[in-house]
Write a protein that holds these residues in place. Sequence first.
Motif, PDB file in Angstrom:
ATOM      1  N   ARG A   1       0.415  -0.906   0.350  1.00  0.00           N
ATOM      2  CA  ARG A   1      -0.073  -0.232  -0.312  1.00  0.00           C
ATOM      3  C   ARG A   1       1.162   0.758  -0.266  1.00  0.00           C
ATOM      4  NH1 ARG A   1      -5.096  -1.450   1.659  1.00  0.00           N
ATOM      5  NH2 ARG A   1      -5.985   1.072   0.735  1.00  0.00           N
ATOM      6  N   PRO A   2       0.321   2.940  -0.797  1.00  0.00           N
ATOM      7  CA  PRO A   2       1.094   3.278  -0.418  1.00  0.00           C
ATOM      8  C   PRO A   2       1.246   4.426   1.486  1.00  0.00           C
ATOM      9  CG  PRO A   2      -0.667   3.944  -2.423  1.00  0.00           C
ATOM     10  CD  PRO A   2      -1.186   2.880  -0.796  1.00  0.00           C
ATOM     11  N   THR A   3       2.988   5.180   1.148  1.00  0.00           N
ATOM     12  CA  THR A   3       2.680   5.710   2.670  1.00  0.00           C
ATOM     13  C   THR A   3       1.811   6.484   2.542  1.00  0.00           C
ATOM     14  OG1 THR A   3       3.967   6.765   1.377  1.00  0.00           O
ATOM     15  CG2 THR A   3       5.346   4.552   2.304  1.00  0.00           C
ATOM     16  N   GLU A   4       2.199   6.564   4.039  1.00  0.00           N
ATOM     17  CA  GLU A   4       1.020   7.872   5.092  1.00  0.00           C
ATOM     18  C   GLU A   4       1.540   9.116   3.762  1.00  0.00           C
ATOM     19  OE1 GLU A   4       0.843   8.486   9.007  1.00  0.00           O
ATOM     20  OE2 GLU A   4       0.059   6.442   9.065  1.00  0.00           O
ATOM     21  N   GLU A   5       2.927   9.562   3.582  1.00  0.00           N
ATOM     22  CA  GLU A   5       3.428  10.024   2.915  1.00  0.00           C
ATOM     23  C   GLU A   5       3.007  10.049   1.759  1.00  0.00           C
ATOM     24  OE1 GLU A   5       7.946  12.601   1.913  1.00  0.00           O
ATOM     25  OE2 GLU A   5       7.625  10.503   2.387  1.00  0.00           O
ATOM     26  N   GLU A   6       3.101   9.175   0.244  1.00  0.00           N
ATOM     27  CA  GLU A   6       2.370   9.231  -0.291  1.00  0.00           C
ATOM     28  C   GLU A   6       0.764   9.622  -1.057  1.00  0.00           C
ATOM     29  OE1 GLU A   6       2.358   6.400  -4.739  1.00  0.00           O
ATOM     30  OE2 GLU A   6       3.099   5.822  -2.840  1.00  0.00           O
ATOM     31  N   VAL A   7       0.301   9.336   0.162  1.00  0.00           N
ATOM     32  CA  VAL A   7      -1.316   9.113   0.532  1.00  0.00           C
ATOM     33  C   VAL A   7      -0.990  11.369   0.353  1.00  0.00           C
ATOM     34  CG1 VAL A   7      -3.431   9.207   1.574  1.00  0.00           C
ATOM     35  CG2 VAL A   7      -1.801   7.341   0.906  1.00  0.00           C
ATOM     36  N   ALA A   8      -0.616  11.839   1.324  1.00  0.00           N
ATOM     37  CA  ALA A   8      -0.411  13.601   1.664  1.00  0.00           C
ATOM     38  C   ALA A   8       0.016  13.726   0.476  1.00  0.00           C
ATOM     39  CB  ALA A   8       0.256  13.370   2.855  1.00  0.00           C
TER      40      ALA A   8
ATOM     41  N   ASN B   1      -0.742  12.601  -2.556  1.00  0.00           N
ATOM     42  CA  ASN B   1      -0.817  12.162  -4.048  1.00  0.00           C
ATOM     43  C   ASN B   1      -2.312  11.664  -3.545  1.00  0.00           C
ATOM     44  OD1 ASN B   1      -2.293  11.749  -6.219  1.00  0.00           O
ATOM     45  ND2 ASN B   1      -1.130  10.317  -6.763  1.00  0.00           N
ATOM     46  N   PRO B   2      -3.665  12.508  -2.928  1.00  0.00           N
ATOM     47  CA  PRO B   2      -4.414  11.852  -2.283  1.00  0.00           C
ATOM     48  C   PRO B   2      -4.913  10.444  -2.863  1.00  0.00           C
ATOM     49  CG  PRO B   2      -4.666  14.169  -1.895  1.00  0.00           C
ATOM     50  CD  PRO B   2      -3.739  14.293  -2.750  1.00  0.00           C
ATOM     51  N   ARG B   3      -5.114  10.678  -4.433  1.00  0.00           N
ATOM     52  CA  ARG B   3      -5.923   9.534  -5.646  1.00  0.00           C
ATOM     53  C   ARG B   3      -4.686   8.544  -5.535  1.00  0.00           C
ATOM     54  NH1 ARG B   3      -7.139  13.871 -10.894  1.00  0.00           N
ATOM     55  NH2 ARG B   3      -7.917  14.581 -10.301  1.00  0.00           N
ATOM     56  N   ALA B   4      -3.690   7.698  -4.799  1.00  0.00           N
ATOM     57  CA  ALA B   4      -3.092   7.148  -4.336  1.00  0.00           C
ATOM     58  C   ALA B   4      -3.606   5.852  -3.625  1.00  0.00           C
ATOM     59  CB  ALA B   4      -1.713   7.614  -4.208  1.00  0.00           C
ATOM     60  N   ARG B   5      -4.748   6.951  -2.674  1.00  0.00           N
ATOM     61  CA  ARG B   5      -5.012   6.133  -1.202  1.00  0.00           C
ATOM     62  C   ARG B   5      -5.674   5.060  -1.072  1.00  0.00           C
ATOM     63  NH1 ARG B   5      -9.160   9.988  -2.845  1.00  0.00           N
ATOM     64  NH2 ARG B   5     -11.028   8.916  -2.525  1.00  0.00           N
ATOM     65  N   SER B   6      -6.344   4.341  -1.681  1.00  0.00           N
ATOM     66  CA  SER B   6      -7.061   3.025  -2.519  1.00  0.00           C
ATOM     67  C   SER B   6      -6.357   2.289  -3.131  1.00  0.00           C
ATOM     68  CB  SER B   6      -8.138   3.253  -3.354  1.00  0.00           C
ATOM     69  OG  SER B   6      -8.145   3.692  -4.148  1.00  0.00           O
ATOM     70  N   ALA B   7      -4.641   2.233  -3.923  1.00  0.00           N
ATOM     71  CA  ALA B   7      -4.481   2.022  -4.472  1.00  0.00           C
ATOM     72  C   ALA B   7      -3.634   0.196  -4.152  1.00  0.00           C
ATOM     73  CB  ALA B   7      -2.260   2.666  -4.923  1.00  0.00           C
ATOM     74  N   LYS B   8      -3.309  -0.438  -4.269  1.00  0.00           N
ATOM     75  CA  LYS B   8      -2.632  -2.127  -4.074  1.00  0.00           C
ATOM     76  C   LYS B   8      -1.428  -2.925  -5.005  1.00  0.00           C
ATOM     77  CE  LYS B   8      -6.388  -3.565  -0.824  1.00  0.00           C
ATOM     78  NZ  LYS B   8      -7.100  -4.527   0.132  1.00  0.00           N
ATOM     79  N   LEU B   9      -0.384  -3.162  -4.842  1.00  0.00           N
ATOM     80  CA  LEU B   9       1.024  -3.312  -5.659  1.00  0.00           C
ATOM     81  C   LEU B   9       0.835  -4.313  -5.137  1.00  0.00           C
ATOM     82  CD1 LEU B   9       2.198  -3.225  -7.587  1.00  0.00           C
ATOM     83  CD2 LEU B   9       3.909  -2.006  -6.853  1.00  0.00           C
TER      84      LEU B   9
END
Length: 315
Positions: A291-298, A300-308
Amino acid sequence: MSSGGPEGGGVGYSGHKSVLLEETLKLLSPKPGKKLIDATLGAGGHTEALLRRGAQVTGIEQDEEALRFCAQRLQSFGAQFQAICGNFAEVLESGLEPCDGLLMDLGISSRQLDAGGRGFSFQVEGPLDMRMSQKGATAAELIALWDEKHLAAVLRELGEERFAPAIARRLKQGLPQTTSEAVACIERAVPRAHWPRKIHVATKSFQALRIAVNRELEALESALKSLPKCLKVGGVVAIISFHSLEDRRVKQSFLAYSGRAPLLAEQARLPLRGEASEGAAFALLTPKAIRPTEEEVAQNPRARSAKLRALQRLV
């Protein structure tokens, strides 16, 4: 595709950033001599990062506008980059030369969301279109074509929308032609007390319509079946999904390919070789979705639901 941007999560145009970029690069290990496929080119963010590390990349994209954008953006890489116009499932099924790594970012790109004329976003006024390839029926045309029962099933199954019957009724009554008209129908259908707190009330319905218009789940399932012939021995496939319907299919497919073997705890640190059951042709590299880190979500909010999730071919 969904939040593509240049290497390092930079911005290719205002507001456009790559999702889970560093994690994806670690899994695919791009370097000179490696041949990789970005099956969902989008705005070219992940591809640019792969190219900068020396890999040869073939990008697949069905959106001709996005393809033209990437051709200009990546022209400095010359023959190192090749673009193919088409649906990734059809291209992979047709039989490309096996590669060292395959990336699929299943989200919609920020460029598409922000383009009002495409009709993908409930936040931007435009025609209710939602077609990625600019071919076939638009979302507005499908709403008019489907009966209320079928429309409700689409909203429920592809959007996991609890108020699907009421929304379908309003959409059939209003027959919206624009995004704002569709949002108004949805807002009238859902009791104000039940509007979600964390997402817009139209989010799930717009997701369902977009998936249906572009037959996204069918394309994903077809691509997953093509994996054995797409990858060389040692090759890695990395898939970024953005909602449970996609992630569930990716997870189940990867578990089946790897023989459903449990992974060792230390393998959570993204090794280039995971464990698989005896005789399995693939190894799971991600014991749990990354999952994206808290820093990445902060950032880029559109990344919040991403799963790799990632898988490696063993034999």
